[in-house]
Motif scaffolding. Structure first.
Motif, short mmCIF file in Angstrom:
data_model
loop_
_atom_site.label_atom_id
_atom_site.label_comp_id
_atom_site.label_asym_id
_atom_site.label_seq_id
_atom_site.Cartn_x
_atom_site.Cartn_y
_atom_site.Cartn_z
N ARG A 15 -8.61 0.01 18.18
CA ARG A 15 -7.55 -0.92 17.77
C ARG A 15 -6.96 -0.49 16.43
N ASP A 16 -7.81 -0.07 15.50
CA ASP A 16 -7.33 0.40 14.21
C ASP A 16 -6.50 1.68 14.36
N CYS A 17 -6.92 2.55 15.26
CA CYS A 17 -6.18 3.79 15.51
C CYS A 17 -4.81 3.49 16.10
N LYS A 18 -4.76 2.50 16.98
CA LYS A 18 -3.48 2.11 17.57
C LYS A 18 -2.54 1.57 16.50
N LEU A 19 -3.07 0.80 15.57
CA LEU A 19 -2.27 0.28 14.47
C LEU A 19 -1.80 1.41 13.55
N ALA A 20 -2.67 2.37 13.28
CA ALA A 20 -2.29 3.53 12.47
C ALA A 20 -1.21 4.34 13.16
N ASN A 21 -1.29 4.47 14.48
CA ASN A 21 -0.28 5.19 15.24
C ASN A 21 1.07 4.48 15.15
N ALA A 22 1.07 3.17 15.26
CA ALA A 22 2.31 2.41 15.14
C ALA A 22 2.91 2.55 13.74
N THR A 23 2.06 2.57 12.72
CA THR A 23 2.54 2.73 11.35
C THR A 23 3.14 4.11 11.14
N LEU A 24 2.47 5.15 11.65
CA LEU A 24 3.00 6.50 11.53
C LEU A 24 4.32 6.64 12.27
N LYS A 25 4.41 6.02 13.43
CA LYS A 25 5.65 6.07 14.21
C LYS A 25 6.79 5.39 13.45
N ALA A 26 6.51 4.25 12.84
CA ALA A 26 7.53 3.53 12.06
C ALA A 26 7.96 4.36 10.85
N GLN A 27 7.03 5.04 10.21
CA GLN A 27 7.38 5.89 9.08
C GLN A 27 8.26 7.05 9.52
N ARG A 28 7.95 7.64 10.67
CA ARG A 28 8.76 8.74 11.21
C ARG A 28 10.17 8.28 11.52
N ILE A 29 10.28 7.11 12.12
CA ILE A 29 11.61 6.58 12.47
C ILE A 29 12.41 6.29 11.21
N SER A 30 11.78 5.72 10.20
CA SER A 30 12.50 5.41 8.96
C SER A 30 12.94 6.68 8.25
N LYS A 31 12.14 7.74 8.30
CA LYS A 31 12.54 9.01 7.69
C LYS A 31 13.73 9.62 8.40
N THR A 32 13.74 9.56 9.73
CA THR A 32 14.87 10.14 10.46
C THR A 32 16.14 9.30 10.23
#
Length: 141
Positions: free
Chosen positions: A117-134
């Motif tokens: 569950r924590d890994c899934k949350l970390a994945n969502a956070t990384l994905k949001a960071q990637r989207i905000s950078k693009t």
């Protein structure tokens, strides 16, 4: 011990486990991950084997399976653990291997479910960071 006896013990352990999970399932969100569902189905078998005194054999098999996964499958899957990338900690498979070695498989399964569950949350956070950078790059152009 006969096969019928072991089968009855497994079914009774599974029914008990399911009744315990059903009471908490009404309050929790539905589990969707394949690995989480698999662990949820295997947990009664693990508790039965633990009661029969075969814990060390089961732990050995689990650790060997995790090591085979880390050696043969993990390098070829094309992505790494989001939890380890985000927090800089050990990967989920290494965490599971360490907890099985330390606590045994029956206690490691709930800890590993929380880690997933924590890994899934970390994945969502990384994905949001990637989207905000693009989107920032697009705005700068």
């Amino acid at each position: 011990m006969s096969i019928k006896f072991l089968y009855r013990k497994f079914l009774s352990a599974k029914l008990y486990y399911l009744s315990q999970k059903q009471s908490s399932a009404n309050t929790k969100a539905k589990r969707k991950g394949i690995l989480t569902r698999f662990l949820w189905l295997v947990a009664p078998l693990v508790s039965l084997i633990d009661k029969l005194g075969l814990r060390f054999l089961l732990d050995y098999i689990a650790i060997q399976g995790i090591q085979r996964y880390q050696k043969h499958l993990s390098p070829h899957k094309g992505f790494s653990c989001a939890y380890s990338r985000f927090y800089g900690a050990e990967s989920c498979s290494e965490y599971f291997r360490r907890t099985v070695r330390t606590y045994g498989l029956s206690k490691a399964i709930p800890l590993f479910e929380q880690r997933l569950r924590d890994c899934k949350l970390a994945n969502a956070t990384l994905k949001a960071q990637r989207i905000s950078k693009t989107t920032q790059r697009k705005l700068e152009r």
